[in-house]
Design an enzyme around this catalytic site. Structure first.
Site, PDB file in Angstrom:
ATOM      1  N   GLU A 142       0.838  -1.205   0.000  1.00 16.14           N
ATOM      2  CA  GLU A 142       0.000   0.000   0.000  1.00 16.14           C
ATOM      3  C   GLU A 142       0.871   1.252   0.000  1.00 16.14           C
ATOM      4  O   GLU A 142       0.674   2.173   0.782  1.00 16.14           O
ATOM      5  CB  GLU A 142      -0.985   0.005   1.181  1.00 16.14           C
ATOM      6  CG  GLU A 142      -2.197   0.861   0.909  1.00 16.14           C
ATOM      7  CD  GLU A 142      -3.281   0.766   1.968  1.00 16.14           C
ATOM      8  OE1 GLU A 142      -4.303   1.460   1.804  1.00 16.14           O
ATOM      9  OE2 GLU A 142      -3.136  -0.006   2.941  1.00 16.14           O
ATOM     10  N   TYR A 216       0.168  -7.342  -2.048  1.00 12.67           N
ATOM     11  CA  TYR A 216      -0.868  -6.582  -1.362  1.00 12.67           C
ATOM     12  C   TYR A 216      -2.167  -7.112  -1.951  1.00 12.67           C
ATOM     13  O   TYR A 216      -2.655  -6.634  -2.979  1.00 12.67           O
ATOM     14  CB  TYR A 216      -0.695  -5.084  -1.591  1.00 12.67           C
ATOM     15  CG  TYR A 216      -1.788  -4.225  -0.993  1.00 12.67           C
ATOM     16  CD1 TYR A 216      -2.278  -4.506   0.293  1.00 12.67           C
ATOM     17  CD2 TYR A 216      -2.322  -3.147  -1.679  1.00 12.67           C
ATOM     18  CE1 TYR A 216      -3.285  -3.723   0.847  1.00 12.67           C
ATOM     19  CE2 TYR A 216      -3.319  -2.353  -1.132  1.00 12.67           C
ATOM     20  CZ  TYR A 216      -3.792  -2.648   0.133  1.00 12.67           C
ATOM     21  OH  TYR A 216      -4.791  -1.882   0.694  1.00 12.67           O
ATOM     22  N   ASP A 255       0.968  -7.991   2.840  1.00 11.41           N
ATOM     23  CA  ASP A 255      -0.380  -7.872   3.392  1.00 11.41           C
ATOM     24  C   ASP A 255      -1.249  -8.853   2.612  1.00 11.41           C
ATOM     25  O   ASP A 255      -1.584  -8.618   1.451  1.00 11.41           O
ATOM     26  CB  ASP A 255      -0.891  -6.441   3.235  1.00 11.41           C
ATOM     27  CG  ASP A 255      -2.283  -6.233   3.834  1.00 11.41           C
ATOM     28  OD1 ASP A 255      -2.978  -7.240   4.086  1.00 11.41           O
ATOM     29  OD2 ASP A 255      -2.678  -5.069   4.017  1.00 11.41           O
ATOM     30  N   ASN A 257      -4.262  -9.800   3.393  1.00 12.17           N
ATOM     31  CA  ASN A 257      -5.665  -9.375   3.453  1.00 12.17           C
ATOM     32  C   ASN A 257      -6.616 -10.504   3.797  1.00 12.17           C
ATOM     33  O   ASN A 257      -7.728 -10.587   3.263  1.00 12.17           O
ATOM     34  CB  ASN A 257      -6.077  -8.701   2.137  1.00 12.17           C
ATOM     35  CG  ASN A 257      -6.423  -7.234   2.350  1.00 12.17           C
ATOM     36  OD1 ASN A 257      -6.938  -6.853   3.397  1.00 12.17           O
ATOM     37  ND2 ASN A 257      -6.133  -6.412   1.354  1.00 12.17           N
ATOM     38  N   ASP A 361      -1.272   2.371  10.005  1.00 13.08           N
ATOM     39  CA  ASP A 361      -2.203   1.651  10.870  1.00 13.08           C
ATOM     40  C   ASP A 361      -1.868   0.152  10.929  1.00 13.08           C
ATOM     41  O   ASP A 361      -2.587  -0.627  11.544  1.00 13.08           O
ATOM     42  CB  ASP A 361      -3.657   1.873  10.429  1.00 13.08           C
ATOM     43  CG  ASP A 361      -3.895   1.622   8.951  1.00 13.08           C
ATOM     44  OD1 ASP A 361      -2.964   1.160   8.256  1.00 13.08           O
ATOM     45  OD2 ASP A 361      -5.017   1.895   8.471  1.00 13.08           O
TER      46      ASP A 361
END
Length: 377
Positions: A142, A216, A255, A257, A361
């Site tokens: 990201e 990602y 990531d 997800n 985050d």
């Protein structure tokens, strides 16, 4: 993980964090040691707060957090005030000073971090972490860059950089920054019917001893509106990673997800089959990579490294800026290392850098593995 004064995050009962004043103005070369800002400053309001799995912290997480917040809520004068009920720290900005143990002899250190915009993270201490961690391979997800960054800080440390950039402006983006020169680089997902949707989400770098696949992964969308697209990604990615594994062992990092199991998110019941990242389709696709069904003859297994090493810990890598999730210890474990089963015995360390929060985050995850896996010798 980062050295905390007189404590280890492996033992939450000992996590009495020391405090220090605001960060002094000093160069990156200063000596680092991990103490936390006394003054907890919320990061600037993020326009993407409602993105991706943030939907998971909507009403369900907000309502389900009250009991957990009671457990985490203690006197401000108490050392435990800096630790959430799940044992992770609650700082909302990066530590003032950061240091990590030296890497184990004969290993390379890999790090993955969803930075939720390189531009934003760079203003919040991103480089302090990179300097302290000093990984051999750094995967960023990201990134939201629109062109290859020109940054001497990164290029001086990582002479071999690959940036996969989305067709959409300031959207997704993946990078592999390496001290070791790869044999080959690819940014495509073979067989995927919509290459433009894949752009910026995957990089495969081949080294003499392995493939590193940085992703990602596509999000299933708010209200699961793009679950179909996520399933398409999973279908083609599963085929791809299995094909790679037949040639060389694979390290899949980034990531991903997906929260693989109920202990990989704070509120599984209220999010099941409602929230992107924790649906039957997504979790089954992930498990089919780890443990292929009998119908997939001749396909080897993969291992979720951190979970294998920490079978009961409820530690997370993503904490929404909404609903005070960081303070309450309400998060998701979405960032991870998955390796070919035959590599597991070569892994020497895998940890969540729980205290490196505030530049994004998400928090980073690191792994050390025997050097020959990457270098081939």
């Amino acid at each position: 993980m980062a050295l905390l004064t007189r404590l280890s995050l492996h033992n939450p009962q000992l996590c009495a964090l020391s405090t220090i004043g605001p960060r002094p103005a000093s160069p990156l070369s200063r000596h680092l040691h991990a103490s936390f800002l006394t003054r907890q400053i919320m990061p600037p309001k993020n326009k993407t707060a409602a993105k991706r799995k943030a939907a998971s912290e909507s009403q369900s997480d907000n309502e389900a957090t009250q009991s957990a917040s009671k457990k985490a809520k203690v006197s401000k004068d108490s050392p435990e005030s800096a630790v959430a009920a799940n044992g992770q720290p609650t700082n909302k900005v990066l530590p003032v000073n950061i240091t990590f143990p030296a890497r184990i002899a004969g290993t390379v250190r890999l790090s993955t971090w969803n930075i939720c915009s390189l531009a934003s993270a760079s203003k919040k201490g991103f480089k302090f972490y990179v300097e302290a961690e000093d990984p051999d391979v750094l995967v960023l997800t990201e990134t939201k860059v629109n062109e290859v960054p020109v940054d001497p800080f990164l290029t001086s440390r990582f002479p071999h950089c690959t940036w996969a950039i989305s067709s959409k402006k300031t959207y997704s983006g993946t990078a592999v920054l390496s001290k070791h020169k790869p044999l080959s680089v690819d940014t495509k997902l073979p067989g995927h019917p919509d290459p433009s949707s894949v752009k910026g989400r995957i990089i495969t770098v081949e080294f003499p001893g392995c493939y590193i696949v940085a992703t990602y992964v596509t999000n299933a969308g708010q209200g699961l509106k793009t679950l179909k697209e996520k399933n398409t990604w999973n279908e083609h990615f599963t085929t791809y990673i299995r094909d790679l594994d037949k040639k060389k062992p694979v390290i899949w990092m980034g990531d991903l997800n997906v929260a693989p199991t109920a202990i990989d998110l704070a509120n599984p019941k209220s999010n099941w089959n409602k929230t992107p990242g924790y649906t039957k389709d997504e979790t089954e696709a992930f498990q089919n990579i780890l443990n292929p069904p009998e119908s997939a003859a001749g396909v080897d297994k993969f291992v979720d490294v951190w979970r294998q090493n920490h079978p009961e810990d409820k530690h997370y890598t993503y904490f929404s800026y909404r609903f005070n999730c960081r303070t309450k210890g309400l998060g998701w474990r979405l960032d991870m290392f998955v390796v070919s089963e035959r590599l597991v015995e070569k892994v020497k360390m895998c940890e969540i850098r729980s205290e490196i929060y505030g530049a994004s985050d998400h928090v980073p995850v690191v792994m050390e593995i025997e050097s020959d896996v990457v270098t081939g010798s």
